[in-house]
Design a protein around this motif. Sequence first.
Motif, PDB file in Angstrom:
ATOM      1  N   GLU A 150      -7.394  14.467  -5.349  1.00 21.14           N
ATOM      2  CA  GLU A 150      -7.325  14.376  -3.886  1.00 21.14           C
ATOM      3  C   GLU A 150      -5.886  14.425  -3.399  1.00 21.14           C
ATOM      4  O   GLU A 150      -5.567  15.072  -2.391  1.00 21.14           O
ATOM      5  N   GLN A 151      -4.999  13.740  -4.140  1.00 19.91           N
ATOM      6  CA  GLN A 151      -3.592  13.706  -3.763  1.00 19.91           C
ATOM      7  C   GLN A 151      -2.915  15.049  -4.022  1.00 19.91           C
ATOM      8  O   GLN A 151      -1.999  15.442  -3.293  1.00 19.91           O
ATOM      9  N   GLN A 152      -3.359  15.761  -5.049  1.00 14.30           N
ATOM     10  CA  GLN A 152      -2.821  17.101  -5.305  1.00 14.30           C
ATOM     11  C   GLN A 152      -3.130  18.033  -4.137  1.00 14.30           C
ATOM     12  O   GLN A 152      -2.265  18.786  -3.683  1.00 14.30           O
ATOM     13  N   THR A 153      -4.363  17.970  -3.658  1.00 15.02           N
ATOM     14  CA  THR A 153      -4.770  18.797  -2.512  1.00 15.02           C
ATOM     15  C   THR A 153      -3.944  18.429  -1.279  1.00 15.02           C
ATOM     16  O   THR A 153      -3.466  19.301  -0.543  1.00 15.02           O
ATOM     17  N   LEU A 154      -3.785  17.132  -1.046  1.00 11.61           N
ATOM     18  CA  LEU A 154      -2.983  16.651   0.084  1.00 11.61           C
ATOM     19  C   LEU A 154      -1.545  17.143  -0.034  1.00 11.61           C
ATOM     20  O   LEU A 154      -0.938  17.592   0.947  1.00 11.61           O
ATOM     21  N   TYR A 155      -0.994  17.079  -1.228  1.00 16.96           N
ATOM     22  CA  TYR A 155       0.385  17.514  -1.469  1.00 16.96           C
ATOM     23  C   TYR A 155       0.554  19.002  -1.171  1.00 16.96           C
ATOM     24  O   TYR A 155       1.508  19.418  -0.500  1.00 16.96           O
ATOM     25  N   GLU A 156      -0.388  19.806  -1.666  1.00 19.86           N
ATOM     26  CA  GLU A 156      -0.315  21.252  -1.449  1.00 19.86           C
ATOM     27  C   GLU A 156      -0.358  21.595   0.041  1.00 19.86           C
ATOM     28  O   GLU A 156       0.431  22.412   0.531  1.00 19.86           O
ATOM     29  N   HIS A 157      -1.276  20.973   0.764  1.00 18.62           N
ATOM     30  CA  HIS A 157      -1.446  21.298   2.180  1.00 18.62           C
ATOM     31  C   HIS A 157      -0.336  20.737   3.048  1.00 18.62           C
ATOM     32  O   HIS A 157       0.115  21.403   3.996  1.00 18.62           O
ATOM     33  N   HIS A 158       0.097  19.531   2.729  1.00 19.14           N
ATOM     34  CA  HIS A 158       1.037  18.843   3.617  1.00 19.14           C
ATOM     35  C   HIS A 158       2.498  19.216   3.350  1.00 19.14           C
ATOM     36  O   HIS A 158       3.321  19.219   4.281  1.00 19.14           O
ATOM     37  N   TYR A 159       2.845  19.508   2.100  1.00 25.16           N
ATOM     38  CA  TYR A 159       4.237  19.734   1.763  1.00 25.16           C
ATOM     39  C   TYR A 159       4.535  21.176   1.336  1.00 25.16           C
ATOM     40  O   TYR A 159       5.554  21.747   1.767  1.00 25.16           O
ATOM     41  N   ILE A 160       3.683  21.765   0.516  1.00 24.33           N
ATOM     42  CA  ILE A 160       3.983  23.095  -0.010  1.00 24.33           C
ATOM     43  C   ILE A 160       3.739  24.193   1.033  1.00 24.33           C
ATOM     44  O   ILE A 160       4.584  25.067   1.231  1.00 24.33           O
ATOM     45  N   THR A 161       2.626  24.149   1.723  1.00 24.20           N
ATOM     46  CA  THR A 161       2.311  25.212   2.693  1.00 24.20           C
ATOM     47  C   THR A 161       3.227  25.174   3.900  1.00 24.20           C
ATOM     48  O   THR A 161       3.334  26.163   4.626  1.00 24.20           O
ATOM     49  N   LEU A 199       0.847  -1.186   0.000  1.00 29.24           N
ATOM     50  CA  LEU A 199       0.000   0.000   0.000  1.00 29.24           C
ATOM     51  C   LEU A 199       0.889   1.245   0.000  1.00 29.24           C
ATOM     52  O   LEU A 199       1.364   1.698   1.038  1.00 29.24           O
ATOM     53  N   LYS A 200       1.125   1.769  -1.187  1.00 28.90           N
ATOM     54  CA  LYS A 200       2.002   2.925  -1.329  1.00 28.90           C
ATOM     55  C   LYS A 200       1.203   4.212  -1.171  1.00 28.90           C
ATOM     56  O   LYS A 200       0.109   4.348  -1.723  1.00 28.90           O
ATOM     57  N   THR A 201       1.752   5.172  -0.405  1.00 29.54           N
ATOM     58  CA  THR A 201       1.081   6.434  -0.152  1.00 29.54           C
ATOM     59  C   THR A 201       1.927   7.588  -0.680  1.00 29.54           C
ATOM     60  O   THR A 201       3.100   7.417  -1.047  1.00 29.54           O
ATOM     61  N   LEU A 202       1.334   8.781  -0.679  1.00 27.45           N
ATOM     62  CA  LEU A 202       2.064   9.976  -1.089  1.00 27.45           C
ATOM     63  C   LEU A 202       3.252  10.214  -0.169  1.00 27.45           C
ATOM     64  O   LEU A 202       4.331  10.626  -0.617  1.00 27.45           O
ATOM     65  N   GLU A 203       3.073   9.939   1.115  1.00 29.02           N
ATOM     66  CA  GLU A 203       4.171  10.087   2.073  1.00 29.02           C
ATOM     67  C   GLU A 203       5.309   9.133   1.751  1.00 29.02           C
ATOM     68  O   GLU A 203       6.490   9.483   1.903  1.00 29.02           O
ATOM     69  N   PHE A 220       1.968   2.887  -7.495  1.00 30.36           N
ATOM     70  CA  PHE A 220       1.293   4.121  -7.091  1.00 30.36           C
ATOM     71  C   PHE A 220       0.005   4.328  -7.890  1.00 30.36           C
ATOM     72  O   PHE A 220      -0.977   4.882  -7.368  1.00 30.36           O
ATOM     73  N   GLN A 221      -0.014   3.867  -9.130  1.00 28.60           N
ATOM     74  CA  GLN A 221      -1.245   3.958  -9.920  1.00 28.60           C
ATOM     75  C   GLN A 221      -2.311   3.003  -9.369  1.00 28.60           C
ATOM     76  O   GLN A 221      -3.483   3.364  -9.271  1.00 28.60           O
ATOM     77  N   LYS A 222      -1.903   1.818  -8.978  1.00 27.34           N
ATOM     78  CA  LYS A 222      -2.850   0.846  -8.421  1.00 27.34           C
ATOM     79  C   LYS A 222      -3.448   1.346  -7.112  1.00 27.34           C
ATOM     80  O   LYS A 222      -4.590   1.036  -6.783  1.00 27.34           O
ATOM     81  N   ASN A 223      -2.659   2.114  -6.353  1.00 28.03           N
ATOM     82  CA  ASN A 223      -3.135   2.647  -5.073  1.00 28.03           C
ATOM     83  C   ASN A 223      -3.821   4.006  -5.225  1.00 28.03           C
ATOM     84  O   ASN A 223      -4.079   4.687  -4.228  1.00 28.03           O
ATOM     85  N   ASN A 224      -4.087   4.396  -6.493  1.00 28.52           N
ATOM     86  CA  ASN A 224      -4.803   5.653  -6.784  1.00 28.52           C
ATOM     87  C   ASN A 224      -4.081   6.896  -6.272  1.00 28.52           C
ATOM     88  O   ASN A 224      -4.711   7.887  -5.896  1.00 28.52           O
ATOM     89  N   ILE A 225      -2.763   6.831  -6.258  1.00 32.91           N
ATOM     90  CA  ILE A 225      -1.959   8.016  -5.945  1.00 32.91           C
ATOM     91  C   ILE A 225      -1.660   8.753  -7.249  1.00 32.91           C
ATOM     92  O   ILE A 225      -1.866   9.966  -7.349  1.00 32.91           O
ATOM     93  N   LEU A 226      -1.221   8.019  -8.231  1.00 33.45           N
ATOM     94  CA  LEU A 226      -0.980   8.577  -9.560  1.00 33.45           C
ATOM     95  C   LEU A 226      -2.144   8.218 -10.483  1.00 33.45           C
ATOM     96  O   LEU A 226      -2.761   7.160 -10.335  1.00 33.45           O
TER      97      LEU A 226
END
Length: 208
Positions: free
Chosen positions: A195-206, A73-77, A132-138
């Motif tokens: 969903e992952q784009q939003t997570l990326y923006e909030h968790h890493y960029i901000t 189970l691969k995640t964005l993290e 990552f594609q199978k886990n709906n990250i990409l």
Amino acid sequence: MKTKDKILFKALELFNEIGYTTITTRHIAADLNISPGNLHYHFRHSEDIIKILFAELVLKMDDLLNGMKKKELKTLEDLYRFTFSTCEIFYSYRFIFVNFVDILKKIPEIRSQYEEIHASRKEEFQLIFSGFQKNNILKKNVPDFILDGLIQQIFIIADNWLTHNRLILKLDKEAAVHHYTLLQMNLFYPFLNKEQQTLYEHHYITRK
């Protein structure tokens, strides 16, 4: 620590801090307070030391890649930590990348290894991205030629960011690893699901 290990540790330190083209085996021996003959008992030439340091780099990357491939189970993290850890490993062996072309010309064995590694790494990255594609990250509808191009972009940045940092940004280790991790992560952004784009923006960029 055995003398051979001390030599490798000190050589890596001096190559990174002072420069691969400046440091000789005599410099390494003097810094360790051992005789040149003692050092040459273990390594006849500085090229022999570099071969082993390059092999260490490859082994550490192999371990990192194998760990990622085993994750079901691969995640964005996971993607972020993988990219961050890669930058940390590369920084630890930064003299290799700053002097990459010169080393490949001077040591044919490393050049051959690098060419083989480049081909195998491409297959490994394709497998990881598939996970990552199978886990709906990409996104799953990304054309193969685009993914191939993404992998090439990652390789180009990975092999050259240390030179860019030394010449342009001049960041210390912590700042450099953080900056170039995000720079590489940004390559993935267009291919993340919404969903992952939003997570990326909030968790890493901000939080950068």
